[in-house]
Design a protein around this motif. Sequence first.
Motif, short mmCIF file in Angstrom:
data_model
loop_
_atom_site.label_atom_id
_atom_site.label_comp_id
_atom_site.label_asym_id
_atom_site.label_seq_id
_atom_site.Cartn_x
_atom_site.Cartn_y
_atom_site.Cartn_z
N MET A 1 0.89 -1.19 0.07
CA MET A 1 0.02 -0.03 -0.04
C MET A 1 0.87 1.24 -0.20
N GLY A 2 0.68 2.30 -0.96
CA GLY A 2 1.40 3.27 -0.78
C GLY A 2 0.66 4.65 -0.99
N VAL A 3 0.91 5.72 -0.38
CA VAL A 3 0.22 6.97 -0.31
C VAL A 3 1.14 8.12 -0.88
N ALA A 4 0.43 8.86 -1.66
CA ALA A 4 1.41 10.08 -2.30
C ALA A 4 0.27 11.04 -2.45
N THR A 5 1.13 12.39 -2.46
CA THR A 5 0.20 13.53 -2.61
C THR A 5 -0.26 13.42 -4.22
N VAL A 6 -1.17 14.14 -4.84
CA VAL A 6 -1.83 14.05 -6.04
C VAL A 6 -0.88 14.65 -7.12
N ARG A 7 -0.81 14.05 -8.33
CA ARG A 7 0.09 14.51 -9.41
C ARG A 7 -0.75 14.30 -10.68
N GLU A 8 -0.21 15.05 -11.69
CA GLU A 8 -0.74 15.33 -13.12
C GLU A 8 -1.30 13.97 -13.48
N GLN A 9 -0.22 12.88 -13.45
CA GLN A 9 -0.49 11.60 -14.22
C GLN A 9 -1.54 10.97 -13.46
N ASP A 10 -1.97 11.40 -12.29
CA ASP A 10 -3.17 10.59 -11.50
C ASP A 10 -4.51 11.06 -12.14
N ILE A 11 -4.53 12.08 -12.96
CA ILE A 11 -5.81 12.35 -13.38
C ILE A 11 -6.73 11.47 -14.16
N ALA A 12 -6.06 10.71 -15.31
CA ALA A 12 -6.74 9.73 -15.77
C ALA A 12 -7.28 8.50 -15.12
N ASP A 35 -12.60 16.36 -10.60
CA ASP A 35 -12.45 17.47 -9.40
C ASP A 35 -10.95 17.25 -9.06
N LEU A 36 -10.45 15.99 -9.56
CA LEU A 36 -8.84 15.86 -9.26
C LEU A 36 -8.09 16.91 -10.10
N ALA A 37 -8.44 17.14 -11.23
CA ALA A 37 -7.61 17.97 -12.00
C ALA A 37 -7.76 19.43 -11.63
N ARG A 38 -8.94 19.79 -11.00
CA ARG A 38 -9.01 21.28 -10.37
C ARG A 38 -8.50 21.27 -9.11
N SER A 39 -8.13 20.07 -8.39
CA SER A 39 -7.68 20.02 -6.92
C SER A 39 -6.31 20.20 -7.32
N LEU A 40 -5.40 20.10 -8.16
CA LEU A 40 -4.20 19.87 -8.26
C LEU A 40 -3.69 21.35 -8.15
N PRO A 45 -0.31 24.54 1.75
CA PRO A 45 0.00 23.94 3.03
C PRO A 45 -1.34 23.77 3.99
N SER A 46 -2.54 24.51 3.56
CA SER A 46 -3.96 24.33 4.16
C SER A 46 -4.89 23.35 3.50
N ARG A 47 -4.42 22.79 2.46
CA ARG A 47 -5.34 21.74 1.71
C ARG A 47 -4.25 20.98 1.01
N GLN A 48 -4.57 19.50 1.20
CA GLN A 48 -3.59 18.43 0.67
C GLN A 48 -4.42 17.44 0.50
N SER A 49 -4.14 16.72 -0.77
CA SER A 49 -5.00 15.64 -1.27
C SER A 49 -3.87 14.42 -1.44
N PHE A 50 -4.33 13.17 -0.98
CA PHE A 50 -3.57 12.16 -1.02
C PHE A 50 -4.36 11.04 -1.79
N LEU A 51 -3.64 10.21 -2.54
CA LEU A 51 -4.11 9.08 -3.47
C LEU A 51 -3.46 7.98 -2.52
N ILE A 52 -4.20 6.79 -2.28
CA ILE A 52 -3.85 5.57 -1.93
C ILE A 52 -3.80 4.68 -2.98
N HIS A 53 -2.36 4.05 -3.35
CA HIS A 53 -2.34 3.47 -4.33
C HIS A 53 -2.03 1.87 -3.86
#
Length: 329
Positions: A1-12, A35-40, A45-53
């Motif tokens: 299980m991996g966790v990372a902040t959102v990146r452009e390659q995650d959009i699709a 909504d991920l594309a807009r979230s990027l 520092p007051s708003r962070q999005s993480f994806l669980i891979h």
Amino acid sequence: MGVATVREQDIAPYRRAVEQSRTRLAVWNPVDPDDLARSLVRQSPSRQSFLIHALTPEGDHGIVGKVNIVDVVRGRFESAAIGYDAYDPYAGRGLFAEGLRLVLDLAFRWESEGGMGLHRVQAAVQPGNVRSAGLLRSLGFQHEGSSPRMIWLPGADGHSAWRDHESYVMLRDEWPAQPYPKAQVRKVVALVNRVPGSDAAGGVPGSGTMTLARQLAAELRIPLFSQDVVGCSDRLWSLLADSAVGGVVECRLTSDDARSVVVGLGRCGLDPGAVPEVWCASASQETSERPLGLGPTVTVDADLSPERADVVRIALRIASLLAPPPSET
């Protein structure tokens, strides 16, 4: 299980994950695959999005879920809110819970160690969303309270309305926590004591002292235990001991009863010197009786019907007397 902040390659792959889970997600929240594309561009520092891979992706994407940490308030608060979604085909298999633990590790880790340094994380869940609430409780979150008509959201039928939410909270000094911890409930107990023989002036159930006791119990959101209803003191103290939240005890007690009250409160695990007593005596009638005086005393005139403002004032006073000391951790 991996966790990372959102990146452009995650959009699709994120779009595919959301579309695949649309039917299940739409029951509780709006579904927006974009909504991920807009979230990027809103990451800060007051708003962070993480994806669980997933370590072993299945199907056409490997995204187990998303966790947003938003509304970060620094300074003396050091708090944030979290929102999250789990995606098919991984939902319901424990993978998202594992990933959320990793995100919370980052949230509570000191900033000097690469974390966010938060003290408090809160999640708001609609009352009917049992699976989401169960997830939080399994991670050790405590239920803190209810917020009526909190967020404007569509329901499964597409009709939007202000939806009630339940708040669940985790603190840094409690993390990592045991699963399904016992509820941390503050026991609130108050004695509403009336002069013996004053029933005609205000002790009759439904008026005077009884009305005050009933309204105090409602304001404090705790049960009412009335000597007139329950009967003997042993039964009354047993009921109070079994109540997880405490109660308002409406009774007729004199100085001769002080010893039994001390024993009864002791059976409930309470310090008699810390239990407030609301002393209800007639201002128009002479009496030699006095309050028990075991703990703090609030005196009211039993001849008068309690005004709403008076009830609130007394309830606030009771709550303040029973407030726990501040924590320095």
